[in-house]
Design an enzyme around this catalytic site. Structure first.
Site, PDB file in Angstrom:
ATOM      1  N   GLN B 125      -0.751   5.154  -0.746  1.00  0.00           N
ATOM      2  CA  GLN B 125       0.448   5.369  -1.568  1.00  0.00           C
ATOM      3  C   GLN B 125       0.059   5.189  -3.028  1.00  0.00           C
ATOM      4  OE1 GLN B 125       1.792   2.947  -3.479  1.00  0.00           O
ATOM      5  NE2 GLN B 125       1.105   1.028  -2.558  1.00  0.00           N
ATOM      6  N   SER B 128       3.040   2.468  -7.931  1.00  0.00           N
ATOM      7  CA  SER B 128       3.041   1.627  -9.133  1.00  0.00           C
ATOM      8  C   SER B 128       2.090   2.145 -10.198  1.00  0.00           C
ATOM      9  CB  SER B 128       2.631   0.202  -8.769  1.00  0.00           C
ATOM     10  OG  SER B 128       3.572  -0.381  -7.917  1.00  0.00           O
ATOM     11  N   SER B 160      -2.260   1.005  -2.044  1.00  0.00           N
ATOM     12  CA  SER B 160      -2.763   0.503  -0.768  1.00  0.00           C
ATOM     13  C   SER B 160      -3.643   1.548  -0.097  1.00  0.00           C
ATOM     14  CB  SER B 160      -1.609   0.167   0.168  1.00  0.00           C
ATOM     15  OG  SER B 160      -0.717  -0.685  -0.480  1.00  0.00           O
ATOM     16  N   GLU B 243      11.169   2.198   4.447  1.00  0.00           N
ATOM     17  CA  GLU B 243       9.997   1.392   4.127  1.00  0.00           C
ATOM     18  C   GLU B 243      10.345  -0.086   4.173  1.00  0.00           C
ATOM     19  OE1 GLU B 243       6.616   0.601   0.748  1.00  0.00           O
ATOM     20  OE2 GLU B 243       8.375   1.727   0.166  1.00  0.00           O
ATOM     21  N   ASN B 357      11.161  -9.112  -3.693  1.00  0.00           N
ATOM     22  CA  ASN B 357      12.368  -9.720  -3.124  1.00  0.00           C
ATOM     23  C   ASN B 357      13.425  -9.982  -4.202  1.00  0.00           C
ATOM     24  OD1 ASN B 357      11.068  -9.506  -0.735  1.00  0.00           O
ATOM     25  ND2 ASN B 357      11.157 -11.676  -0.197  1.00  0.00           N
ATOM     26  N   GLU B 358      12.990 -10.122  -5.447  1.00  0.00           N
ATOM     27  CA  GLU B 358      13.983 -10.277  -6.521  1.00  0.00           C
ATOM     28  C   GLU B 358      14.798  -8.993  -6.676  1.00  0.00           C
ATOM     29  OE1 GLU B 358      10.838 -11.429  -6.717  1.00  0.00           O
ATOM     30  OE2 GLU B 358      11.548 -13.495  -6.513  1.00  0.00           O
TER      31      GLU B 358
END
Lengths: 327, 373
Positions: B125, B128, B160, B243, B357-358
């Protein structure tokens, strides 16, 4: 497999929500705490009319937990886990005509029941307004009467020491059924209380302004509330699974009830802590509805088995050769 | 409401279990993010594909067996329970493939899915960038029109599998004038094409599990655009919930870990950390049951939206807690390289990837609880 509520169950929950929203439950809970049981008993009567008091006898455990979540959410005062779940399940397992007669009264709503199951439930909740008081000790089942009263941290819970007046039966299976249903109902009531606390905190965070914006716009508040929702949403499937296991008489029922109870109580406790903090000082008052759930969550998670006991039940089941975790 | 396993699932489960019991490599394959390990994992994917188990939920013509979600969940449970190798093709199999099923042309499906299923083409992928992490729409890598296709320029990072993979997919800015969520295009590109430089990055465990990708006038033909040019954000987001939820981390994975943790606790024979061991299993079971509920809702015609953020926070936090509990049980042996140290180091990434998670907690608060933005 179809692991979701039926349309009928969703409608039933909505009906109860609507009924209880109209009934001004917070006022009834406060009156109950002050010794005026009238408004609370009127709510019990209304619940009986829509069939809540007969769920344990005539419906699936899943229906019972759906109802109890709504009752905990609103938060209805009185011996709910006892009268709606534990005592009917216990009496339903007894063949005697006396037991049948008592059960008929409880199901129809003409009698309210309460019970003590020492050691997990040493005192009988609201025995002063109950027509049927059960004491279950060492697999023996007695009718009982209140002999002494204790105040709870939750002012809407009046607790009573009870003394046996009449032997009803000696039946380990009936006692086990009573404890199973009472514990399951307590988990559902706790989950509902968590939901009620979250709803209140969300309402407050959306409207209370500081620094010129709603406090709910701040990430520290958002993230705390998000964690509460996560706790509730992942406890509920455990509750439903436990109800399914009880309904089907599965060997994993004890494990599943304990797992549900651990998760529901933890979710409710987190909801209580966050709701109090989000409300700030107003949350620390009796005037604020948050107070109606705060102490109840603590009180309810102390009876029907402690968190530590339920975790031990889960581990014992997982390490016992017969029922592996994959069943 | 019930939890009864339907006979078709039970039969498929038994078949998968029997095959895995025979075939799962013992000793385990070398670490996936090494040259040798990557090749070994690629061979494992081919073996799975030959047995018809690589992509069970895909249509048969692309190498799948049209399995239902329930059958797929059962397969995943058996796979992780058997200690099956890391799925090296994960990015493609579970992320790109869902996007292609929703937005790809028939020609793209025919061309891309079969070699993906066999492990002949492994995908990385490329989301980012150095300046675009949680704020993904801030990407600045560009796709510029060229004859018959596009020229890519810029830099991707934390990609990744890019160190050893064959191809990659990601978003590129194709219209610098448009509003930031517009003007993005979803493209696939060859990691060995002229103009591509891959610089592996060693992760916490020391292996190059991800890489930086530098793109210098890399040509991509039109046939490798997914969806409409400029619609890349919507294309990517339409499958982002997959995802975070179901397809990235199926419940079987955590149930298998929790079962191993219970076994470890039992072998250690003390009461240390027993409440945390119980909590880990309860949480893994909760994730499984929650997923059963999601599957029931999907099968009844529902859709998966912001709810998937609940699961992403839940499983990633669970994974860290579970592994930490195992290490605590191991005492001084905890630092020695082994299955639990590897699991722990991997788990630490969970709260960061697939949307931190934020970000997920903000999504939950704003979209599910109605908090003001």
């Amino acid at each position: 497999m179809r692991f979701m509520l039926t349309a009928e169950q969703r409608r039933f929950a909505a009906t109860l929500d609507e009924l209880l929203s109209r009934a001004d439950v917070p006022a009834a809970a406060r009156a109950w705490a002050d010794g005026d049981r009238g408004p609370g008993l009127a709510i019990w009567a209304a619940l009986a009319r829509v069939g809540v008091t007969s769920l344990a006898e005539h419906a699936e455990p899943a229906d019972l937990v759906v109802a109890c979540e709504e009752l905990g959410r609103h938060p209805v005062p009185g011996p709910l886990a006892e009268s709606l779940a534990a005592v009917p399940a216990l009496l339903g397992g007894l063949p005697s005509s006396r037991a049948r007669e008592l059960l008929a009264h409880i199901s129809s709503g003409t009698a309210i029941a309460t019970a003590a199951f020492p050691p997990q439930v040493p005192l009988a909740l609201d025995a002063d307004i109950a027509q049927v008081v059960i004491l279950s000790e060492n697999n023996k089942i007695f009718l009982a009467q209140p002999v002494g009263t204790f105040d709870s941290m939750d002012p809407s819970r009046k607790l009573f020491a009870v003394r046996q007046t009449e032997v009803l039966a000696a039946d380990a299976d009936a006692v086990a059924a009573g404890v199973r249903h009472g514990t399951l109902a307590s988990a559902a009531l706790l989950l509902g209380a968590g939901r009620g606390l979250l709803d209140a905190a969300v309402r407050h965070a959306r409207t209370r302004e500081q620094f010129g914006r709603p406090v709910g716009a701040f990430q520290a508040v958002k993230h705390a509330l998000a964690d509460v929702l996560i706790g509730i949403e992942f406890a509920r499937p455990l509750l439903y699974a436990a109800a399914v296991a009880v309904g089907a008489g599965q060997a994993t029922a004890a494990r599943d009830i304990s797992a549900a109870r651990v998760a529901c109580a933890d979710a409710a406790r987190l909801a209580a802590a966050v709701a109090l903090q989000v409300h700030g000082a107003i949350g620390y008052t009796r005037e604020c509805d948050v107070s109606l759930w705060l102490a109840k969550v603590r009180a309810l998670s102390a009876v029907w088995g402690s968190q530590a006991e339920h975790r031990a039940v889960v581990l014992a089941a997982l390490t016992e050769p017969k029922t592996g975790p994959w069943s | 409401m019930d939890l009864d396993q339907d006979p078709a699932i039970a039969a498929f489960r038994a078949q998968a279990r029997a095959w895995l019991r025979e075939q799962v490599p013992d000793p385990p394959l070398p670490a996936v993010n090494t040259e040798e390990g990557f090749a070994a994992h690629r061979r494992w994917e081919r073996k799975l594909a030959q047995a018809g188990l690589a992509v069970v939920s895909w249509p048969e013509k692309y190498g799948g067996r049209d399995a239902t979600l329930g059958q797929w969940l059962a397969f995943e449970e058996e796979y992780y329970r058997s200690g099956g190798p890391v799925r090296v093709g994960q990015n493609g199999l579970f992320l790109l493939a869902s996007t292609l099923f929703s937005h790809g042309t028939p020609a793209q499906l025919d061309r891309i899915l079969p070699p993906m299923a066999t492990g002949d083409q492994v995908w990385a992928q490329a989301w980012s960038e150095p300046g675009a992490g949680s704020d993904l729409a801030a990407i600045t890598s560009t796709a510029r029109r060229a004859a018959g296709g596009w020229l890519l320029n810029g830099q991707k990072t934390w990609s990744s599998r890019a160190a050893f993979a064959d191809r990659a997919f990601g978003l590129f800015r194709s219209d610098s004038e448009a509003e930031r969520h517009e003007g993005l295009t979803y493209l696939m590109f060859d990691l060995r094409a002229p103009g591509v430089t891959v610089r592996p990055i060693r992760q916490l465990d020391g292996d190059p599990g991800f890489a930086e990708i530098f793109l210098d006038d890399v040509f991509v033909p039109d046939e490798d655009v997914i969806g409409m040019p400029g619609a890349g954000w919507r294309v990517a987001m339409s499958t982002a919930s997959h995802e975070r939820g179901l397809s990235l981390r199926s419940p079987g994975r955590f149930l298998a870990s929790a079962e191993r943790l219970v076994g470890l606790w039992q072998r250690q024979g003390s009461n240390a950390a027993s409440e945390r061991v119980a909590d880990a299993w309860i949480a893994a079971r909760a994730y499984q049951l929650h997923t059963f509920g999601t599957v029931a809702a999907l099968e009844a015609g529902g859709t998966l939206g912001a709810e998937s953020s609940l699961g992403k926070v839940f499983w990633s936090d669970l994974d860290v807690r579970l592994c930490e509990t195992a290490l605590d049980l191991l005492g001084p042996q905890a630092e020695l390289d082994g299955q639990w140290t590897a699991s722990y180091l991997f788990a630490l990434a969970g709260p960061i990837y697939a949307g931190t998670n934020e970000i997920q907690r903000s999504v939950i608060a704003e979209r599910l609880l109605g908090m003001p933005r």
